[in-house]
Design an enzyme around this catalytic site. Structure first.
Site, PDB file in Angstrom:
ATOM      1  N   HIS A 229      -8.218  -4.068  -1.384  1.00 10.82           N
ATOM      2  CA  HIS A 229      -7.356  -5.254  -1.292  1.00 10.82           C
ATOM      3  C   HIS A 229      -6.097  -4.895  -0.529  1.00 10.82           C
ATOM      4  CE1 HIS A 229      -5.658  -2.926  -4.608  1.00 10.82           C
ATOM      5  NE2 HIS A 229      -4.507  -3.526  -4.346  1.00 10.82           N
ATOM      6  N   ASP A 231      -1.840  -5.848  -0.715  1.00 13.89           N
ATOM      7  CA  ASP A 231      -0.883  -6.425  -1.660  1.00 13.89           C
ATOM      8  C   ASP A 231      -0.182  -7.602  -0.981  1.00 13.89           C
ATOM      9  OD1 ASP A 231      -1.643  -4.452  -3.398  1.00 13.89           O
ATOM     10  OD2 ASP A 231       0.155  -3.225  -3.137  1.00 13.89           O
ATOM     11  N   HIS A 288      -6.286  -0.985   0.601  1.00 17.56           N
ATOM     12  CA  HIS A 288      -6.354   0.212  -0.241  1.00 17.56           C
ATOM     13  C   HIS A 288      -7.186  -0.078  -1.489  1.00 17.56           C
ATOM     14  CE1 HIS A 288      -2.751  -2.098  -1.365  1.00 17.56           C
ATOM     15  NE2 HIS A 288      -2.915  -1.643  -2.589  1.00 17.56           N
ATOM     16  N   ARG A 298      -6.439   8.344 -15.568  1.00 19.70           N
ATOM     17  CA  ARG A 298      -5.358   8.149 -14.584  1.00 19.70           C
ATOM     18  C   ARG A 298      -4.623   6.834 -14.891  1.00 19.70           C
ATOM     19  NH1 ARG A 298      -5.075   5.514  -9.379  1.00 19.70           N
ATOM     20  NH2 ARG A 298      -3.450   6.471  -8.114  1.00 19.70           N
TER      21      ARG A 298
END
Ligand SMILES: O=C(O)CCC(=O)C(=O)O
Ligand SMILES: [Fe+2]
Length: 351
Positions: A229, A231, A288, A298
């Site tokens: 996607h 941002d 990304h 994580r």
């Protein structure tokens, strides 16, 4: 009837589009979470090292421009956010996501809400589900949801997140000034884009904190943490601790991915669609994604910096050789287009 019960009553089939999988009790990857059966095409390590590192103590203009125009992603050092605060944020994120599912569900985000606990928002654009869970924070929702999670013990979580949001707000203002200043925005235009906290329009600012959790995954090559996607923001500041997972599309070859390896103490800046529009396409809004791994839980904290939602924006070009490639739009209009058309939203505003 509680709002969550009501939610399931109204959406029985969409339960897994609202509530993440209970990852702690899942030892094999369910079919709903299987994305592909091939290893991701990852660029070798030297590409990772090429991602620019910008020191904010004396940002080099040429490096910054290269970072925004060629990469759309860069590391920042000397950013002034205390190491202890970053550690506290990480610790509180782990505390939140380690709660048992029956507790996390108390702060569930319903489909018509933008804050709270749940699957990542972009899930609705994909058939497959992601190996992640999130907690979205905006304004007063923080205390409301934290009280639901920890009725007697939410003060520390709230204090840390509030301090972090304030630090991110200050840092994003600094970054926007530096980055947009390089395009020649006047002082007045900058103040309009990022009004200070004492300004009268701050209540309508569309900044947003997204806490992401990527649990240990039994089969990481088949799973997806966060699907590709861009941002929507002006820019995003990402804290990713020291566990790798963030990948960006290779600017030279779209089918290949480059890992953004964490650098101790640094934060990652991701340029958003809004910067791409304002810069008339000069700044990259890079695609990304986040991948998962087999050994480490994580967490990441993404602060999306946005202007007041009723702000009209458009390409800032005073250069006759480069006429606007996007039409003027209201920021809220862009957010609505993104919510419906996702990765195709930018093309809808091309001239
Ligand atoms: O967790 C990451 O590394 C990426 C997060 C991200 O891209 C987002 O929250 O939009
Ligand atoms: Fe992102």
């Amino acid at each position: 009837m509680s709002s969550v019960t009501q939610l399931f009553k109204n959406n029985p089939v969409n339960r897994d589009r609202i509530i993440p999988l209970d990852f702690t009790n899942t030892k094999t990857l369910p079919d709903s979470h299987v994305w592909s059966d091939s290893e991701p095409e990852l660029e070798p390590e030297p590409m990772t090292r090429a991602i620019p590192v910008v020191s904010l103590s004396s940002p080099e203009q040429v490096l910054l421009q290269h970072a925004c125009e060629e990469w759309g992603v860069f590391h920042i050092t000397d950013h002034g956010v205390p190491h202890l605060l970053l550690q506290n944020v990480e610790c509180q994120m782990k505390r939140l996501f380690s709660l048992p599912m029956h507790r996390k569900i108390l702060a569930i985000r319903s489909p018509d809400e933008s804050t709270g606990y749940g699957v990542v928002r972009i899930s609705m654009f994909y058939d497959k589900l992601m190996w992640s869970e999130g907690f979205s924070v905006m304004g007063s929702s923080l205390r409301r949801h934290a009280t639901l999670l920890w009725p007697d013990d939410h003060t520390e979580f709230c204090n840390v997140m509030e301090e972090y949001q304030k630090a991110m707000e200050d840092l994003s203002h600094r970054l926007v000034s530096i980055v947009m200043g390089s395009l020649g925005l006047t002082h007045e235009e900058l103040r309009w884009l990022v009004p200070d906290r004492t300004g009268s329009r701050t209540d309508s600012i569309q900044s947003f904190l997204q806490l992401n959790s990527y649990p240990v995954c039994p089969d990481p090559h088949l799973a997806m943490g966060l699907a590709p996607h861009t941002d929507s923001s002006l820019l995003t500041i990402l804290y990713q601790g020291n566990i790798p997972g963030l990948e960006i599309q290779n600017p030279q070859e779209e089918s290949r991915w480059i890992g953004v390896e964490p650098i101790e103490g640094a934060l990652v800046v991701i340029m958003g669609d809004l910067s791409h529009i304002i810069s008339n396409g000069r700044f990259k809004s890079t695609m990304h994604r986040a991948v998962v791994n087999k050994t480490h839980h994580r967490v990441s904290a993404a602060y999306f910096s946005g202007p007041p939602k009723n702000l009209q924006i458009g390409p800032l070009t005073r250069d006759k050789d480069h006429p606007p490639i996007y039409r003027r739009l209201i920021w809220e209009e862009y957010l609505a287009a993104k919510a419906t058309h996702f990765n195709k939203a930018l093309t809808l505003f091309r001239c």
